[in-house]
Design a protein around this motif. Structure first.
Motif, PDB file in Angstrom:
ATOM      1  N   HIS A 273       0.835  -1.200   0.000  1.00 50.21           N
ATOM      2  CA  HIS A 273       0.000   0.000   0.000  1.00 50.21           C
ATOM      3  C   HIS A 273       0.873   1.255   0.000  1.00 50.21           C
ATOM      4  N   GLU A 299       1.319  -7.954   0.078  1.00 44.94           N
ATOM      5  CA  GLU A 299       0.165  -8.535  -0.623  1.00 44.94           C
ATOM      6  C   GLU A 299       0.640  -9.540  -1.672  1.00 44.94           C
ATOM      7  N   ASP A 310      -6.459  -4.500  -5.557  1.00 40.95           N
ATOM      8  CA  ASP A 310      -5.014  -4.272  -5.400  1.00 40.95           C
ATOM      9  C   ASP A 310      -4.105  -5.251  -6.158  1.00 40.95           C
TER      10      ASP A 310
HETATM   11 MN    MN Z   1      -5.025  -3.960  -0.244  1.00 38.61          MN
END
Ligand code: MN
Ligand code: PEP
Length: 346
Positions: A273, A299, A310
């Motif tokens: 992020h 992630e 995302d």
């Molecule tokens: Mn995310």
């Protein structure tokens, strides 16, 4: 204020001071150090003068003010770093944790594949959002309870503890039934009823820095949780919004050593992020290790190109494995050991 007990003060004397602090309308937070116990007297700053009188009581060495607005979170109150226990994992100094998994839980297949891949690569905590804070109400909002059940399945199969976001105070007890760590997202960093709510649990809390929040504001939010009696707070730097538009956020790596000086709480970093750009994640992860963080959140999606959220900042399993390998020399220089994957009891 901090009431510093003399080395060797008896338990009776400590109890007595705690009583006195309470009687004056403050909450006592005793912290046992190796040599001395200190008692944080936390409450409304007005009327703190009367606490000064405790300096004369037997067993007390000194009564000193805490200068910072965040009291329980500050290094002034507690010199030694806090270790947050998650099963047999210890989040804090020396050990190192890697939380990895998809942005959102999307299906059984997806979360199981992600969980197996991150475990095989050496991650020790599985992440995955079941309740998703999305900018658009038309974007995928998460599988909610079903997502939590799928996380539980992955937990049972792999033994990895789970970190997942709790979006609203009304969901705290539901999410607590499945999560080992409750995540407070960036958008909720100043949702004070939510902070108070998770502060009433004893679950480890991963508190993400708001995208428009200062380090002091992050620590004040941690203080909300600590002041409710939950000492298990992990801070997460995840990037802040600046005028730079090549990246989703600007990852503030200076916040790591800064926080380490200001607070005893563990600090982890989320370069996914923090940058929003897949290729920037490995170098920023290594830089975060070098800057002294206690862990990473990454992630990872089995097929990032198909991710419902995302995807652009998610690594595939091979990329994640390569990242984990590349971290090793950096961890060694920092004298950190990556903890072996944990087996949680269900
Ligand atoms: Mn995310
Ligand atoms: C997330 O971890 O998926 C997330 C939504 O993070 P943040 O709150 O930092 O945006």
């Amino acid at each position: 204020m901090i009431v510093v007990m003399k080395p060797g003060a008896s338990q009776e004397q400590i109890n007595h001071i705690c009583h006195q602090v309470q009687a004056m309308g403050f909450t006592p937070h005793p912290i046992k150090g190796v040599e001395q116990t200190v008692i944080g007297a936390i409450g409304d700053e007005r009327g703190r003068e009367q606490l000064q009188g405790l300096a004369l009581v037997e067993g007390v060495e000194a009564v000193i003010p805490i200068m910072k607005p965040y009291k329980l979170a500050s290094r002034e109150l507690r010199k030694q770093p806090t270790i947050v226990k998650v099963g047999s994992l210890e989040i804090g100094p020396s050990q190192f944790v890697v939380m990895a998994g998809p942005c959102s839980v999307e299906s059984e297949e997806q979360i199981l594949a992600a969980a197996r891949a991150v475990k095989a690569a050496g991650a020790n905590i599985l992440r995955g959002g079941a309740f998703k804070p999305r900018t658009s109400p038309y974007s995928f909002q998460g599988l909610e309870k079903q997502g939590l059940e799928l996380l539980w399945k992955a937990r049972e199969e792999t033994g990895l503890p789970i970190v997942t976001e709790v979006l609203g105070a009304e969901d705290i007890s539901l999410v607590s039934n499945y999560a080992d760590i409750l995540q407070i997202g960036a958008r909720n960093m100043q949702n004070f009823p939510l902070l108070k709510g998770v502060g009433k649990t004893r679950k480890p809390i991963l508190l993400k820095r708001g995208m428009m929040s200062t380090v002091t504001e992050l620590l004040m939010s941690a203080e909300y949780i600590l002041s409710q009696g939950n000492p298990n707070v992990i801070l997460c730097e995840r990037g802040i919004r600046t005028f730079e538009d090549q990246t989703r956020n600007t990852l503030d790596l200076s916040a790591i050593p800064l926080l380490k000086g200001l607070t005893h709480l563990p600090v982890i970093v989320d370069p996914a992020h923090g940058t929003g750009v897949r290729s920037l994640i490995p170098p920023m992860a290594r830089a975060a290790v070098a800057a002294g963080c206690d862990g990473l959140m990454i992630e990872v999606h089995p097929q990032p190109e198909l991710a419902l959220s995302d995807g652009a900042q998610s690594l595939n399993p091979a990329q994640f494995l390569a990242l984990m390998e590349s971290l090793r020399p950096y961890l060694q220089i920092e004298r950190r050991t990556l903890q072996p994957a944990e087996t949680v009891s269900s």
